[in-house]
Scaffold this active site. Structure first.
Site, PDB file in Angstrom:
ATOM      1  N   LYS A 106       0.846  -1.179   0.000  1.00 31.12           N
ATOM      2  CA  LYS A 106       0.000   0.000   0.000  1.00 31.12           C
ATOM      3  C   LYS A 106       0.891   1.242   0.000  1.00 31.12           C
ATOM      4  O   LYS A 106       1.725   1.411   0.879  1.00 31.12           O
ATOM      5  CB  LYS A 106      -0.894   0.026   1.245  1.00 31.12           C
ATOM      6  N   HIS A 107       0.723   2.086  -0.995  1.00 29.44           N
ATOM      7  CA  HIS A 107       1.451   3.348  -1.082  1.00 29.44           C
ATOM      8  C   HIS A 107       2.963   3.156  -0.952  1.00 29.44           C
ATOM      9  O   HIS A 107       3.639   3.810  -0.158  1.00 29.44           O
ATOM     10  CB  HIS A 107       0.913   4.356  -0.077  1.00 29.44           C
TER      11      HIS A 107
ATOM     12  N   ASN B 132      12.221   5.957   7.805  1.00 34.22           N
ATOM     13  CA  ASN B 132      12.750   4.948   8.705  1.00 34.22           C
ATOM     14  C   ASN B 132      11.795   3.768   8.784  1.00 34.22           C
ATOM     15  O   ASN B 132      10.584   3.949   8.742  1.00 34.22           O
ATOM     16  CB  ASN B 132      12.934   5.509  10.113  1.00 34.22           C
TER      17      ASN B 132
ATOM     18  N   HIS C 246      13.951   5.084  -0.356  1.00 37.21           N
ATOM     19  CA  HIS C 246      13.118   6.269  -0.586  1.00 37.21           C
ATOM     20  C   HIS C 246      12.776   6.375  -2.076  1.00 37.21           C
ATOM     21  O   HIS C 246      13.534   5.914  -2.913  1.00 37.21           O
ATOM     22  CB  HIS C 246      13.853   7.546  -0.155  1.00 37.21           C
TER      23      HIS C 246
END
Length: 392
Positions: free
Chosen positions: A67-68, A231, A392
């Site tokens: 999800k996302h 994180n 990221h």
């Protein structure tokens, strides 16, 4: 096919949008059904890397629920106990294939977060897995192939609009990856780090007993973290992630978030929760939401007069704080991975409350001695991997 036009980007106002390959190369994916969007492909391609590496590391079929652009759950295909079948709502499906077990675990760890997920499978999607996917609310699935009957089942989902993607399992991306932020191009080498048992050889605590089952759980944790927005920390037990904390600025907040999810996973197995008398007409999502509230601090939101009648056949008793703590004290042998070093021992204090016994983290903090000493106080085993897994 070299390019695929998308409806829009992350948001409807972000147009035009497409995925494409540089240098005239062919896309490694084929859309078999539906029209996946920008975020769908982000989830699919990150999730595929995760399950591919889980399969390579453990030799077991793997699945993840994204999800996302972070996993809500990840697991390998170990058999399900009767209790797990019940809390994952698959007790009516008979014996499931290993791949279906993997997805039942990945989906079931955090059903609230997995609602509307994108699924990644390490193996050819079989009929058992397709039947399980068909009954859940999700956006789509990516796999290296589909059995004919399984594909037909998936194509019938969402009135024929369900997103089904097939990926070339032999595709190897370029060594350099790039992306733009505010018109500036970022370039870096792909994170090709192989996560295996050797990464866990540097045990730094007094307790050095790290059984192979714990090594598998720690590898699952670290591979999951490799594709989780940082994180991040990940709690794992018996071949599946049970609590994932993603994208938190503070590591202890991340440890608390993931720990609370792990606690919820275990609380759902308590007799008080397994025997909740739901009304026959309740929908799956409403039932999941009700359980989440019932085991939380705001239980009266579902137990107040005028509310419980819509959810339960009879009013359940309050699951008290003392009862919950007594049940959680039975959770043991949990593995915990962290994508960067723990800066303080408070992370270990919180992990211990969720049954953590095995820890893997990079090490390298100026307070490593404090963290090691905290582990020693609890009899934990901790390995320093020497590698960071920011994503990221």
């Amino acid at each position: 096919m070299n390019e695929l036009e998308l409806k829009y980007g992350c948001n409807p106002n972000q147009k035009p949008s497409r995925i494409f390959m540089r240098g005239g190369m062919e896309l490694p994916i084929t859309v078999l059904c539906g029209r996946p969007g920008y975020i769908n492909f982000m989830d699919a391609l990150n999730g595929w890397q995760l399950v591919k590496e889980l399969k390579e590391a453990t030799g077991l079929p793997a699945a993840t629920s994204f999800k996302h652009v972070s996993p809500a759950g990840a697991a390998v295909g170990l058999p399900l106990s009767h209790t797990l079948k019940k809390i994952y709502w698959v007790e009516d499906m008979g014996e499931l294939s290993p791949l279906a077990c993997a997805y039942a675990r990945a989906r079931g760890a955090d059903r609230m977060s997995s609602f509307g997920d994108f699924i990644s499978l390490s193996d050819v999607c079989d009929v058992d897995t397709a039947k399980l996917i068909k009954r859940e609310v999700s956006d789509g699935v990516i796999a290296p192939g589909y059995e004919p009957e399984a594909l037909e089942l998936l194509k019938s989902k969402k009135n024929g609009n369900y997103n089904v993607i097939q990926i070339d399992p032999d595709y190897v991306p370029e060594e350099i990856e790039r992306k733009q932020v505010f018109g500036v191009v970022f370039e870096q080498g792909r994170n090709n780090l192989k996560i295996d048992r050797e990464l866990l050889s540097n045990v730094v605590t007094e307790n050095r007993e790290l059984p192979d089952s714990a090594k598998i759980d720690l590898m699952i944790s670290l591979i999951t973290l490799k594709y989780t927005q940082s994180n991040s920390v990940c709690y794992v037990k018996d071949g599946q992630a049970i609590g994932i904390g993603a994208g938190q600025q503070s590591r202890v907040h991340c440890t608390r978030l993931a720990g609370s999810k792990a606690d919820n996973w275990f609380l759902r197995q308590a007799p008080q929760v397994l025997n909740l008398p739901f009304v026959d007409t309740i929908k799956r999502a409403d039932r999941d939401n009700a359980i989440d509230v019932y085991i939380g601090d705001d239980c009266m939101d579902v137990l107040a007069d005028g509310r419980w009648e819509r959810i339960f056949k009879e009013k359940p008793p309050v699951f008290t704080r003392e009862e919950k703590r007594a049940w959680l004290d039975q959770m043991t042998d949990v593995a915990l991975g962290s994508d960067a070093f723990f800066p303080f021992g408070d992370n270990i204090d919180r992990a211990y409350k969720s049954g953590v016994k095995y820890v893997a983290q990079p090490g390298g903090s100026v307070r490593d001695d404090q963290v090691i000493e905290t582990c020693n106080q609890y009899g934990m085993v901790m390995a320093f991997t020497g590698i960071r897994l920011f994503h990221h």
